[in-house]
Scaffold this active site. Sequence first.
Site, PDB file in Angstrom:
ATOM      1  N   THR A 120     -19.852  11.817 -40.623  1.00  0.00           N
ATOM      2  CA  THR A 120     -20.067  13.177 -41.119  1.00  0.00           C
ATOM      3  C   THR A 120     -19.061  13.557 -42.200  1.00  0.00           C
ATOM      4  O   THR A 120     -17.955  13.001 -42.249  1.00  0.00           O
ATOM      5  CB  THR A 120     -19.951  14.158 -39.928  1.00  0.00           C
ATOM      6  N   ASP A 121     -19.436  14.552 -43.009  1.00  0.00           N
ATOM      7  CA  ASP A 121     -18.492  15.086 -44.005  1.00  0.00           C
ATOM      8  C   ASP A 121     -17.338  15.850 -43.347  1.00  0.00           C
ATOM      9  O   ASP A 121     -16.315  16.104 -43.977  1.00  0.00           O
ATOM     10  CB  ASP A 121     -19.215  15.987 -45.005  1.00  0.00           C
ATOM     11  N   GLU A 122     -17.535  16.222 -42.074  1.00  0.00           N
ATOM     12  CA  GLU A 122     -16.527  17.078 -41.435  1.00  0.00           C
ATOM     13  C   GLU A 122     -15.193  16.376 -41.212  1.00  0.00           C
ATOM     14  O   GLU A 122     -14.198  17.022 -40.914  1.00  0.00           O
ATOM     15  CB  GLU A 122     -17.060  17.606 -40.105  1.00  0.00           C
ATOM     16  N   TYR A 147     -14.868  18.073 -32.282  1.00  0.00           N
ATOM     17  CA  TYR A 147     -15.962  17.206 -32.738  1.00  0.00           C
ATOM     18  C   TYR A 147     -15.543  16.387 -33.956  1.00  0.00           C
ATOM     19  O   TYR A 147     -15.619  15.153 -33.950  1.00  0.00           O
ATOM     20  CB  TYR A 147     -17.217  18.028 -33.072  1.00  0.00           C
ATOM     21  N   LYS A 151     -14.979  12.251 -34.534  1.00  0.00           N
ATOM     22  CA  LYS A 151     -15.737  11.463 -35.514  1.00  0.00           C
ATOM     23  C   LYS A 151     -14.763  10.776 -36.473  1.00  0.00           C
ATOM     24  O   LYS A 151     -14.954   9.613 -36.846  1.00  0.00           O
ATOM     25  CB  LYS A 151     -16.720  12.348 -36.298  1.00  0.00           C
TER      26      LYS A 151
HETATM   27  P1  NAD Z   1     -27.902  14.731 -31.640  1.00  0.00           P
HETATM   28  O1  NAD Z   1     -26.913  15.448 -30.791  1.00  0.00           O
HETATM   29  O2  NAD Z   1     -29.188  15.380 -31.975  1.00  0.00           O
HETATM   30  O3  NAD Z   1     -28.263  13.322 -30.990  1.00  0.00           O
HETATM   31  C1  NAD Z   1     -27.288  12.491 -30.399  1.00  0.00           C
HETATM   32  C2  NAD Z   1     -28.011  11.460 -29.537  1.00  0.00           C
HETATM   33  O4  NAD Z   1     -27.010  10.602 -28.969  1.00  0.00           O
HETATM   34  C3  NAD Z   1     -28.786  12.080 -28.364  1.00  0.00           C
HETATM   35  O5  NAD Z   1     -30.050  11.482 -28.247  1.00  0.00           O
HETATM   36  C4  NAD Z   1     -27.928  11.763 -27.152  1.00  0.00           C
HETATM   37  O6  NAD Z   1     -28.662  11.619 -25.944  1.00  0.00           O
HETATM   38  C5  NAD Z   1     -27.286  10.447 -27.572  1.00  0.00           C
HETATM   39  N1  NAD Z   1     -26.019  10.187 -26.881  1.00  0.00           N
HETATM   40  C6  NAD Z   1     -24.974  11.041 -26.716  1.00  0.00           C
HETATM   41  N2  NAD Z   1     -24.000  10.451 -26.000  1.00  0.00           N
HETATM   42  C7  NAD Z   1     -24.435   9.181 -25.733  1.00  0.00           C
HETATM   43  C8  NAD Z   1     -23.861   8.083 -25.050  1.00  0.00           C
HETATM   44  N3  NAD Z   1     -22.652   8.156 -24.478  1.00  0.00           N
HETATM   45  N4  NAD Z   1     -24.580   6.941 -24.975  1.00  0.00           N
HETATM   46  C9  NAD Z   1     -25.813   6.852 -25.532  1.00  0.00           C
HETATM   47  N5  NAD Z   1     -26.397   7.861 -26.195  1.00  0.00           N
HETATM   48  C10 NAD Z   1     -25.717   9.022 -26.290  1.00  0.00           C
HETATM   49  O7  NAD Z   1     -27.094  14.333 -32.949  1.00  0.00           O
HETATM   50  P2  NAD Z   1     -27.609  14.189 -34.454  1.00  0.00           P
HETATM   51  O8  NAD Z   1     -27.506  15.488 -35.124  1.00  0.00           O
HETATM   52  O9  NAD Z   1     -28.873  13.442 -34.468  1.00  0.00           O
HETATM   53  O10 NAD Z   1     -26.439  13.256 -35.058  1.00  0.00           O
HETATM   54  C11 NAD Z   1     -26.554  11.840 -35.032  1.00  0.00           C
HETATM   55  C12 NAD Z   1     -25.335  11.232 -35.700  1.00  0.00           C
HETATM   56  O11 NAD Z   1     -25.243  11.690 -37.038  1.00  0.00           O
HETATM   57  C13 NAD Z   1     -24.008  11.610 -35.041  1.00  0.00           C
HETATM   58  O12 NAD Z   1     -23.160  10.483 -35.093  1.00  0.00           O
HETATM   59  C14 NAD Z   1     -23.458  12.717 -35.923  1.00  0.00           C
HETATM   60  O13 NAD Z   1     -22.057  12.757 -35.881  1.00  0.00           O
HETATM   61  C15 NAD Z   1     -23.960  12.269 -37.286  1.00  0.00           C
HETATM   62  N6  NAD Z   1     -24.167  13.321 -38.283  1.00  0.00           N
HETATM   63  C16 NAD Z   1     -24.929  14.424 -37.968  1.00  0.00           C
HETATM   64  C17 NAD Z   1     -25.164  15.365 -38.969  1.00  0.00           C
HETATM   65  C18 NAD Z   1     -26.033  16.594 -38.697  1.00  0.00           C
HETATM   66  O14 NAD Z   1     -26.123  17.454 -39.541  1.00  0.00           O
HETATM   67  N7  NAD Z   1     -26.699  16.685 -37.557  1.00  0.00           N
HETATM   68  C19 NAD Z   1     -24.611  15.201 -40.249  1.00  0.00           C
HETATM   69  C20 NAD Z   1     -23.834  14.070 -40.511  1.00  0.00           C
HETATM   70  C21 NAD Z   1     -23.626  13.115 -39.527  1.00  0.00           C
HETATM   71  O1  DAU Z   2     -21.527  18.690 -41.809  1.00  0.00           O
HETATM   72  C1  DAU Z   2     -22.141  17.785 -40.952  1.00  0.00           C
HETATM   73  C2  DAU Z   2     -22.185  18.367 -39.565  1.00  0.00           C
HETATM   74  O2  DAU Z   2     -23.175  19.394 -39.597  1.00  0.00           O
HETATM   75  C3  DAU Z   2     -22.520  17.343 -38.491  1.00  0.00           C
HETATM   76  O3  DAU Z   2     -21.497  16.404 -38.424  1.00  0.00           O
HETATM   77  C4  DAU Z   2     -22.694  18.023 -37.126  1.00  0.00           C
HETATM   78  O4  DAU Z   2     -23.118  17.087 -36.168  1.00  0.00           O
HETATM   79  C5  DAU Z   2     -23.726  19.122 -37.266  1.00  0.00           C
HETATM   80  O5  DAU Z   2     -23.842  19.830 -36.044  1.00  0.00           O
HETATM   81  C6  DAU Z   2     -23.353  20.084 -38.381  1.00  0.00           C
HETATM   82  O6  DAU Z   2     -22.161  20.815 -38.051  1.00  0.00           O
HETATM   83  P1  DAU Z   2     -22.013  22.391 -38.384  1.00  0.00           P
HETATM   84  O7  DAU Z   2     -21.041  22.951 -37.427  1.00  0.00           O
HETATM   85  O8  DAU Z   2     -21.807  22.621 -39.829  1.00  0.00           O
HETATM   86  O9  DAU Z   2     -23.537  22.841 -38.039  1.00  0.00           O
HETATM   87  P2  DAU Z   2     -24.161  24.080 -37.251  1.00  0.00           P
HETATM   88  O10 DAU Z   2     -25.629  23.934 -37.342  1.00  0.00           O
HETATM   89  O11 DAU Z   2     -23.564  24.251 -35.905  1.00  0.00           O
HETATM   90  O12 DAU Z   2     -23.699  25.307 -38.139  1.00  0.00           O
HETATM   91  C7  DAU Z   2     -23.953  25.370 -39.529  1.00  0.00           C
HETATM   92  C8  DAU Z   2     -23.274  26.620 -40.079  1.00  0.00           C
HETATM   93  O13 DAU Z   2     -23.935  27.781 -39.581  1.00  0.00           O
HETATM   94  C9  DAU Z   2     -21.827  26.755 -39.658  1.00  0.00           C
HETATM   95  O14 DAU Z   2     -21.099  27.326 -40.737  1.00  0.00           O
HETATM   96  C10 DAU Z   2     -21.870  27.734 -38.485  1.00  0.00           C
HETATM   97  C11 DAU Z   2     -23.034  28.630 -38.841  1.00  0.00           C
HETATM   98  N1  DAU Z   2     -23.818  29.175 -37.721  1.00  0.00           N
HETATM   99  C12 DAU Z   2     -24.219  28.328 -36.728  1.00  0.00           C
HETATM  100  C13 DAU Z   2     -25.016  28.798 -35.696  1.00  0.00           C
HETATM  101  C14 DAU Z   2     -25.453  27.869 -34.575  1.00  0.00           C
HETATM  102  C15 DAU Z   2     -24.227  30.519 -37.732  1.00  0.00           C
HETATM  103  O15 DAU Z   2     -23.883  31.288 -38.654  1.00  0.00           O
HETATM  104  N2  DAU Z   2     -25.029  30.975 -36.722  1.00  0.00           N
HETATM  105  C16 DAU Z   2     -25.443  30.168 -35.705  1.00  0.00           C
HETATM  106  O16 DAU Z   2     -26.179  30.643 -34.820  1.00  0.00           O
END
Ligand code: NAD
Ligand code: DAU
Length: 335
Positions: A120-122, A147, A151
Amino acid sequence: MKMLVTGGAGFIGANFVHYTVKNRPEHDVTVIDKLTYAGNEANLAPVANKITFVKGDICDVELMDKLVSETDIVVHFAAESHNDNSLRDPWPFVNTNIVGTYTILEAVRKHGKRLHHISTDEVFGDLELDDPNRFTETTPYNPSSPYSSTKAGSDMLVRAWIRSFGIKATISNCSNNYGPYQHIEKFIPRQITNILSDIKPKLYGTGEQVRDWIHVDDHNEAVHLIIDKAPMGETYIIGADNDHVNNKQVIEMICEAMGKPKDWYEHVNDRPGHDLRYAMDSGKLRRELGWQPKYTDNNGMMEALKTTAQWYDEHRDWWQADKQAVEANYAKQGQ
Ligand code: NAD
Ligand code: DAU
């Protein structure tokens, strides 16, 4: 090629598996997923007869050793992924994101297999709102939340295993994804399902924070390009240059896309330690591997938000049973 996808029943992983089955049928896909609250086997129902599904934990040494020994490549999505949850209870994040990645790395090292690690960018922390800079592959790590720090820890482990043990691995760091199958705890699906439930969208604090939104299909196309073409040991930033809209504007776009007045939302408590702004420079991926995202400007994002809202409207069975509990959890934090 045999491909082991960890976390393939989650949001991005499931979209990746769908994409792979449809566009890259030469891959023989096995998914390993623990099916936490965020994982749902139904996410794989449309491709269930074309893949193998294993319910299991990436921290399980014996299981991972066996599954890795049987594959050619591991694409590692599995993680605890939600910042707000990591503030309530960091332990599952330390365990899955760090111990789980370590477990995979050791199996990959032992069996000499290829790994692509999804991150992630975070890990870079945040930028000031008026900072013109963007994160690049060489930006120092400075994570803010439990989180993002776990990562960052997992990325560091992968880098160390590449340098010290010479494993065949690549890393990608992507910005905020949106699209179908995203859990309704996350910002965009929470607001869409709020509107579909006649609840006002909830904006944390002032809503001035900026995320660099990318459609999940653009992310997954980049992952396939990296798997196909990237030299071993490399890291790539993935971002679609959508860092020009703040959270407030995204909520306004969602309201507009779903036929509500632009100001039909309410402010709620801010997230502690809330990162201000993320912005990604994906120049290396574009130049070296020829990646080009599809959903890039406000028009592209608006179209994709409409399609995403329609998906949640048409798949109420997928999310409605969880809605009350998710909102009750947020309400405890005044969110
Ligand atoms: P998600 O939470 O929707 O899915 C995570 C999946 O991993 C789930 O199916 C969960 O059951 C499984 N999991 C969790 N713990 C586990 C374990 N111990 N063993 C096996 N499986 C397990 O997450 P996502 O949003 O799909 O993110 C997927 C990946 O992408 C993560 O590594 C996250 O850090 C990265 N990522 C997410 C975003 C975003 O915006 N969602 C952006 C950049 C990177
Ligand atoms: O940047 C990549 C990351 O993006 C991933 O690594 C994470 O897995 C993914 O969850 C996401 O993280 P954020 O914390 O940025 O995403 P989230 O959807 O929780 O929130 C996005 C933005 O919106 C953040 O600034 C918080 C704000 N927010 C979130 C929720 C749930 C609100 O304003 N209201 C809300 O109800």
